[in-house]
Design a protein around this motif. Structure first.
Motif, PDB file in Angstrom:
ATOM      1  N   ALA A  54       0.826  -1.210   0.000  1.00 49.41           N
ATOM      2  CA  ALA A  54       0.000   0.000   0.000  1.00 49.41           C
ATOM      3  C   ALA A  54       0.862   1.263   0.000  1.00 49.41           C
ATOM      4  N   LEU A  55       2.083   1.147   0.519  1.00 43.59           N
ATOM      5  CA  LEU A  55       2.987   2.293   0.609  1.00 43.59           C
ATOM      6  C   LEU A  55       3.887   2.410  -0.622  1.00 43.59           C
ATOM      7  N   PHE A  56       3.845   1.404  -1.470  1.00 34.92           N
ATOM      8  CA  PHE A  56       4.767   1.299  -2.599  1.00 34.92           C
ATOM      9  C   PHE A  56       4.186   1.982  -3.834  1.00 34.92           C
ATOM     10  N   SER A  57       5.007   2.771  -4.495  1.00 32.91           N
ATOM     11  CA  SER A  57       4.551   3.463  -5.699  1.00 32.91           C
ATOM     12  C   SER A  57       4.878   2.657  -6.948  1.00 32.91           C
ATOM     13  N   LYS A  58       3.841   2.173  -7.589  1.00 29.99           N
ATOM     14  CA  LYS A  58       4.047   1.443  -8.849  1.00 29.99           C
ATOM     15  C   LYS A  58       4.179   2.416 -10.018  1.00 29.99           C
ATOM     16  N   LYS A  59       4.078   3.718  -9.721  1.00 27.60           N
ATOM     17  CA  LYS A  59       4.268   4.730 -10.761  1.00 27.60           C
ATOM     18  C   LYS A  59       5.742   5.105 -10.894  1.00 27.60           C
ATOM     19  N   ALA A  60       6.561   4.674  -9.945  1.00 30.08           N
ATOM     20  CA  ALA A  60       7.988   5.031  -9.962  1.00 30.08           C
ATOM     21  C   ALA A  60       8.635   4.538 -11.248  1.00 30.08           C
ATOM     22  N   GLN A  61       9.461   5.398 -11.852  1.00 36.70           N
ATOM     23  CA  GLN A  61      10.119   5.008 -13.101  1.00 36.70           C
ATOM     24  C   GLN A  61      11.035   3.794 -12.890  1.00 36.70           C
ATOM     25  N   LEU A  62      11.662   3.721 -11.726  1.00 33.71           N
ATOM     26  CA  LEU A  62      12.539   2.583 -11.443  1.00 33.71           C
ATOM     27  C   LEU A  62      11.770   1.261 -11.411  1.00 33.71           C
ATOM     28  N   TYR A  63      10.481   1.340 -11.081  1.00 35.88           N
ATOM     29  CA  TYR A  63       9.656   0.126 -11.024  1.00 35.88           C
ATOM     30  C   TYR A  63       9.656  -0.559 -12.390  1.00 35.88           C
ATOM     31  N   LYS A  64       9.548   0.255 -13.441  1.00 35.33           N
ATOM     32  CA  LYS A  64       9.573  -0.304 -14.794  1.00 35.33           C
ATOM     33  C   LYS A  64      11.004  -0.600 -15.239  1.00 35.33           C
ATOM     34  N   SER A  65      11.915   0.362 -15.023  1.00 38.58           N
ATOM     35  CA  SER A  65      13.279   0.199 -15.554  1.00 38.58           C
ATOM     36  C   SER A  65      14.036  -0.955 -14.883  1.00 38.58           C
ATOM     37  N   MET A  66      13.694  -1.269 -13.630  1.00 37.85           N
ATOM     38  CA  MET A  66      14.339  -2.399 -12.946  1.00 37.85           C
ATOM     39  C   MET A  66      13.625  -3.719 -13.246  1.00 37.85           C
ATOM     40  N   GLY A  67      12.557  -3.647 -14.042  1.00 37.82           N
ATOM     41  CA  GLY A  67      11.820  -4.860 -14.399  1.00 37.82           C
ATOM     42  C   GLY A  67      10.964  -5.416 -13.275  1.00 37.82           C
ATOM     43  N   LEU A  68      10.702  -4.590 -12.262  1.00 42.05           N
ATOM     44  CA  LEU A  68       9.944  -5.077 -11.099  1.00 42.05           C
ATOM     45  C   LEU A  68       8.489  -5.356 -11.441  1.00 42.05           C
ATOM     46  N   LYS A  69       7.973  -4.638 -12.445  1.00 43.38           N
ATOM     47  CA  LYS A  69       6.552  -4.828 -12.764  1.00 43.38           C
ATOM     48  C   LYS A  69       6.295  -6.220 -13.339  1.00 43.38           C
ATOM     49  N   ASP A  70       7.354  -6.859 -13.801  1.00 44.12           N
ATOM     50  CA  ASP A  70       7.206  -8.211 -14.354  1.00 44.12           C
ATOM     51  C   ASP A  70       7.471  -9.295 -13.313  1.00 44.12           C
ATOM     52  N   LYS A  71       7.786  -8.865 -12.084  1.00 47.62           N
ATOM     53  CA  LYS A  71       8.062  -9.834 -11.025  1.00 47.62           C
ATOM     54  C   LYS A  71       6.888  -9.867 -10.058  1.00 47.62           C
ATOM     55  N   SER A  72       6.784 -10.964  -9.368  1.00 43.02           N
ATOM     56  CA  SER A  72       5.763 -11.064  -8.340  1.00 43.02           C
ATOM     57  C   SER A  72       6.442 -10.709  -7.015  1.00 43.02           C
ATOM     58  N   LEU A  73       6.197  -9.503  -6.535  1.00 39.78           N
ATOM     59  CA  LEU A  73       6.888  -9.000  -5.350  1.00 39.78           C
ATOM     60  C   LEU A  73       6.141  -9.378  -4.071  1.00 39.78           C
ATOM     61  N   THR A  74       6.923  -9.673  -3.036  1.00 46.80           N
ATOM     62  CA  THR A  74       6.352  -9.998  -1.725  1.00 46.80           C
ATOM     63  C   THR A  74       6.360  -8.743  -0.856  1.00 46.80           C
TER      64      THR A  74
END
Length: 119
Positions: A54-74
């Protein structure tokens, strides 16, 4: 417990929201770029929100550039990334009278204004 706002001074949206706050808001300002959030800060936010995601920003550019959006994060991943880089904290975060308000949605800011003016 003091009322706080965690924000980014360089963020236009945060600046606009801060400018619109009531004059007697009585908030402690915490610029997360100048003064990175601590584990204790994040734990307090977690206790109030019940989730690191809930505190995490999925709008952060690093979220995409680090490939995190394609991972299932805990929850542990969300916590680690928020502590690693300020851009991952959804901003602003207000803590007012023991309640947390996360992000800049109109509805959220409306709730913040009500909390600050005691409505």
């Amino acid at each position: 417990m003091s009322n706080k706002i965690y924000y980014l001074a360089s963020c236009d949206t945060c600046r606009k929201i801060i400018k619109s706050l009531p004059n007697d808001h009585n908030l402690t300002f915490h610029d997360i770029k100048q003064d990175p959030i601590t584990t204790e800060d994040l734990e307090e936010m977690y206790q109030l929100s019940g989730s690191y995601e809930a505190l995490f920003s999925k709008k952060a550019q690093l979220y995409k550039s680090m490939g995190l959006k394609d991972k299932s994060l805990t929850e542990d991943d969300f916590k680690k990334y928020i502590l690693e880089h300020y851009t991952f904290l959804s901003r602003p975060v207000f803590i007012i009278n023991g309640k947390i308000y996360i992000g800049n949605s109109q509805q959220n800011i409306h709730q913040v204004m009500k909390a600050l003016t005691g409505e």
